[in-house]
Write a protein that holds these residues in place. Structure first.
Motif, PDB file in Angstrom:
ATOM      1  N   ASP A 234       2.846   5.627 -32.157  1.00 20.60           N
ATOM      2  CA  ASP A 234       3.498   6.033 -30.914  1.00 20.60           C
ATOM      3  C   ASP A 234       2.551   6.024 -29.718  1.00 20.60           C
ATOM      4  N   THR A 235       1.332   5.559 -29.886  1.00 18.36           N
ATOM      5  CA  THR A 235       0.381   5.565 -28.791  1.00 18.36           C
ATOM      6  C   THR A 235       0.858   4.697 -27.642  1.00 18.36           C
ATOM      7  N   ALA A 236       0.870   5.247 -26.444  1.00 17.80           N
ATOM      8  CA  ALA A 236       1.273   4.507 -25.245  1.00 17.80           C
ATOM      9  C   ALA A 236       0.137   4.539 -24.233  1.00 17.80           C
ATOM     10  N   VAL A 237       0.016   3.467 -23.480  1.00 20.64           N
ATOM     11  CA  VAL A 237      -0.990   3.346 -22.433  1.00 20.64           C
ATOM     12  C   VAL A 237      -0.338   2.688 -21.231  1.00 20.64           C
ATOM     13  N   ARG A 238      -0.713   3.140 -20.035  1.00 19.55           N
ATOM     14  CA  ARG A 238      -0.259   2.504 -18.807  1.00 19.55           C
ATOM     15  C   ARG A 238      -1.386   1.638 -18.256  1.00 19.55           C
ATOM     16  N   VAL A 239      -1.074   0.390 -17.968  1.00 21.41           N
ATOM     17  CA  VAL A 239      -2.047  -0.538 -17.409  1.00 21.41           C
ATOM     18  C   VAL A 239      -1.577  -0.934 -16.011  1.00 21.41           C
ATOM     19  N   ILE A 240      -2.462  -0.834 -15.032  1.00 23.39           N
ATOM     20  CA  ILE A 240      -2.159  -1.226 -13.657  1.00 23.39           C
ATOM     21  C   ILE A 240      -3.174  -2.284 -13.244  1.00 23.39           C
ATOM     22  N   ASN A 241      -2.682  -3.386 -12.712  1.00 18.57           N
ATOM     23  CA  ASN A 241      -3.513  -4.519 -12.326  1.00 18.57           C
ATOM     24  C   ASN A 241      -3.321  -4.780 -10.834  1.00 18.57           C
ATOM     25  N   THR A 242      -4.419  -4.891 -10.092  1.00 17.28           N
ATOM     26  CA  THR A 242      -4.291  -5.046  -8.643  1.00 17.28           C
ATOM     27  C   THR A 242      -5.384  -5.933  -8.081  1.00 17.28           C
ATOM     28  N   HIS A 243      -5.211  -6.294  -6.809  1.00 22.04           N
ATOM     29  CA  HIS A 243      -6.181  -7.130  -6.098  1.00 22.04           C
ATOM     30  C   HIS A 243      -6.179  -6.680  -4.645  1.00 22.04           C
ATOM     31  N   PHE A 244      -7.266  -6.010  -4.221  1.00 24.54           N
ATOM     32  CA  PHE A 244      -7.358  -5.498  -2.866  1.00 24.54           C
ATOM     33  C   PHE A 244      -7.692  -6.621  -1.883  1.00 24.54           C
ATOM     34  N   ASP A 245      -7.393  -6.365  -0.619  1.00 27.21           N
ATOM     35  CA  ASP A 245      -7.640  -7.353   0.423  1.00 27.21           C
ATOM     36  C   ASP A 245      -9.135  -7.613   0.590  1.00 27.21           C
ATOM     37  N   HIS A 246      -9.459  -8.869   0.897  1.00 27.67           N
ATOM     38  CA  HIS A 246     -10.871  -9.248   1.019  1.00 27.67           C
ATOM     39  C   HIS A 246     -11.379  -9.167   2.458  1.00 27.67           C
ATOM     40  N   VAL A 247     -10.485  -8.901   3.432  1.00 31.30           N
ATOM     41  CA  VAL A 247     -10.881  -8.886   4.840  1.00 31.30           C
ATOM     42  C   VAL A 247     -10.883  -7.470   5.411  1.00 31.30           C
ATOM     43  N   SER A 248      -9.786  -6.760   5.263  1.00 28.26           N
ATOM     44  CA  SER A 248      -9.584  -5.495   5.954  1.00 28.26           C
ATOM     45  C   SER A 248     -10.123  -4.308   5.147  1.00 28.26           C
ATOM     46  N   ALA A 249     -11.137  -3.639   5.682  1.00 33.15           N
ATOM     47  CA  ALA A 249     -11.657  -2.424   5.048  1.00 33.15           C
ATOM     48  C   ALA A 249     -10.591  -1.328   5.041  1.00 33.15           C
ATOM     49  N   ARG A 250      -9.796  -1.284   6.106  1.00 31.91           N
ATOM     50  CA  ARG A 250      -8.727  -0.286   6.158  1.00 31.91           C
ATOM     51  C   ARG A 250      -7.709  -0.524   5.051  1.00 31.91           C
ATOM     52  N   ALA A 251      -7.353  -1.777   4.827  1.00 32.49           N
ATOM     53  CA  ALA A 251      -6.391  -2.085   3.774  1.00 32.49           C
ATOM     54  C   ALA A 251      -6.929  -1.678   2.404  1.00 32.49           C
ATOM     55  N   ARG A 252      -8.206  -1.917   2.153  1.00 32.76           N
ATOM     56  CA  ARG A 252      -8.780  -1.522   0.858  1.00 32.76           C
ATOM     57  C   ARG A 252      -8.754   0.000   0.706  1.00 32.76           C
ATOM     58  N   ARG A 253      -9.104   0.705   1.768  1.00 35.18           N
ATOM     59  CA  ARG A 253      -9.117   2.164   1.718  1.00 35.18           C
ATOM     60  C   ARG A 253      -7.712   2.720   1.485  1.00 35.18           C
ATOM     61  N   GLU A 254      -6.734   2.232   2.263  1.00 30.98           N
ATOM     62  CA  GLU A 254      -5.375   2.749   2.134  1.00 30.98           C
ATOM     63  C   GLU A 254      -4.730   2.323   0.818  1.00 30.98           C
ATOM     64  N   SER A 255      -5.095   1.147   0.331  1.00 25.50           N
ATOM     65  CA  SER A 255      -4.588   0.710  -0.976  1.00 25.50           C
ATOM     66  C   SER A 255      -5.081   1.640  -2.077  1.00 25.50           C
ATOM     67  N   ALA A 256      -6.343   2.046  -1.985  1.00 26.50           N
ATOM     68  CA  ALA A 256      -6.889   2.980  -2.973  1.00 26.50           C
ATOM     69  C   ALA A 256      -6.156   4.317  -2.900  1.00 26.50           C
ATOM     70  N   ARG A 257      -5.890   4.785  -1.694  1.00 18.56           N
ATOM     71  CA  ARG A 257      -5.169   6.048  -1.538  1.00 18.56           C
ATOM     72  C   ARG A 257      -3.758   5.952  -2.119  1.00 18.56           C
ATOM     73  N   LEU A 258      -3.083   4.840  -1.841  1.00 21.67           N
ATOM     74  CA  LEU A 258      -1.723   4.667  -2.359  1.00 21.67           C
ATOM     75  C   LEU A 258      -1.712   4.660  -3.879  1.00 21.67           C
ATOM     76  N   LEU A 259      -2.641   3.935  -4.486  1.00 23.98           N
ATOM     77  CA  LEU A 259      -2.693   3.887  -5.942  1.00 23.98           C
ATOM     78  C   LEU A 259      -2.989   5.264  -6.526  1.00 23.98           C
ATOM     79  N   ARG A 260      -3.918   5.962  -5.930  1.00 22.92           N
ATOM     80  CA  ARG A 260      -4.259   7.291  -6.436  1.00 22.92           C
ATOM     81  C   ARG A 260      -3.059   8.234  -6.347  1.00 22.92           C
ATOM     82  N   GLU A 261      -2.306   8.136  -5.272  1.00 24.04           N
ATOM     83  CA  GLU A 261      -1.122   8.985  -5.119  1.00 24.04           C
ATOM     84  C   GLU A 261      -0.044   8.645  -6.142  1.00 24.04           C
ATOM     85  N   ARG A 262       0.091   7.350  -6.478  1.00 21.12           N
ATOM     86  CA  ARG A 262       1.172   6.928  -7.356  1.00 21.12           C
ATOM     87  C   ARG A 262       0.843   7.028  -8.844  1.00 21.12           C
ATOM     88  N   LEU A 263      -0.425   7.209  -9.177  1.00 24.89           N
ATOM     89  CA  LEU A 263      -0.805   7.247 -10.582  1.00 24.89           C
ATOM     90  C   LEU A 263      -0.047   8.280 -11.405  1.00 24.89           C
TER      91      LEU A 263
END
Length: 284
Positions: free
Chosen positions: A127-156
């Motif tokens: 019955d072992t279950a695991v959640r796997v999340i796969n993503t790719h952050f933006d390579h240009v915008s530092a703001r996008a990387r920061r906000e993407s991290a915040r969004l993922l952390r909130e949704r985990l």
């Protein structure tokens, strides 16, 4: 205790300008690498629709989850491939790293739409279950990387917490977050995801991280055994030092037995992508 081996691999989109490193000359080597290391889960970044079909064809033992980032499922994707003989996919989906994650969108000055694909997988021998999340952050915008991290952390805490089979909706299986984060350990997005207790606000002042968010550990730092280069970036011929931008982050329930950056070369003596794959050997 159940073991799970998770591989993350940015396979480089099919760029006609890559000449002798074009996808046509690399696709077999990419698939052979995955088949040789036999991960339970393989998470890919950047493949276009044709590349995703090539991977499905060459990895018949795996079930694929995910779609492209553009409307209609086109464009680059972050597919998750799961070994059918050991694990089953219970559910999976994709959301966007933006202010409107439920629809195709580009957020926070990113150069392109960015997505996260998730899958809840369950061991076939228990019955072992695991959640796997796969993503790719933006390579240009530092703001996008920061906000993407915040969004993922909130949704985990809520991503794939119900197995869709009438089980406990409050159950929260352990999580593995992998992908090309386009940032190195210790950078702001990385610190947000691993929850070091605080993060800078827009003015640079420290603000508390949401205590309800699920803490993560960097598998490379937590591993009992570490193997391979300190970087994960190549130019197909050589390693680019000091650029470990591909990561595996895990929740506390997972023990990290080993972490490797795989420096396999193809039969031409070149790396099959401009990234090295990473492999985390975990146990629940």
């Amino acid at each position: 205790m159940t073991g799970i081996r998770v591989l993350s691999y940015n396979v480089r989109y099919a760029n006609r300008g890559d000449h002798h490193d074009a996808w046509h000359d690399r696709r077999d080597a990419v698939a052979r690498l995955v088949r040789f290391h036999r991960p339970d889960v393989a998470a890919f970044q950047e493949p276009l629709p044709g590349q995703r079909e090539d991977l499905r064809e060459r990895l018949p033992a795996y079930e694929f989850v995910g779609r492209g980032r553009e409307a209609g499922g086109e464009g680059e994707g972050c597919p998750i491939a799961v070994r059918n003989d050991r694990w089953e996919v219970v559910e999976g989906d994709t959301f966007w790293l933006s202010e409107t994650p439920g629809e195709p969108s580009t957020g926070w000055d990113a150069s392109h739409p960015r997505i996260a694909t998730w899958a809840r997988v369950r061991a076939r021998d228990g019955d072992t279950a695991v959640r796997v999340i796969n993503t790719h952050f933006d390579h240009v915008s530092a703001r996008a990387r920061r906000e993407s991290a915040r969004l993922l952390r909130e949704r985990l805490p809520t991503v794939a917490t119900s197995d869709g089979t009438g089980g406990d909706p409050d159950e929260t299986p352990p999580v593995v977050l992998v992908g090309d984060l386009n940032c190195t350990p210790g950078s702001e997005p990385h610190r947000i995801l691993v929850g070091d207790g605080s993060e800078p606000d827009e003015k640079g002042s420290a603000t508390p991280v949401d205590d309800d968010a699920r803490p993560l550990r960097d598998a490379a730092a937590a591993a009992d055994l570490r193997h391979g280069p300190e970087t994960s970036l190549t130019d197909f011929a050589r390693l680019i030092d000091g650029r470990r931008i591909d990561h595996a982050l895990v929740s506390p329930e997972l023990s990290v037995e080993a972490f490797a950056t795989l420096a396999d070369r193809d039969d031409r003596g070149r790396y099959p992508s401009d990234h090295l794959p990473i492999l985390a050997r975990l146990s629940v």
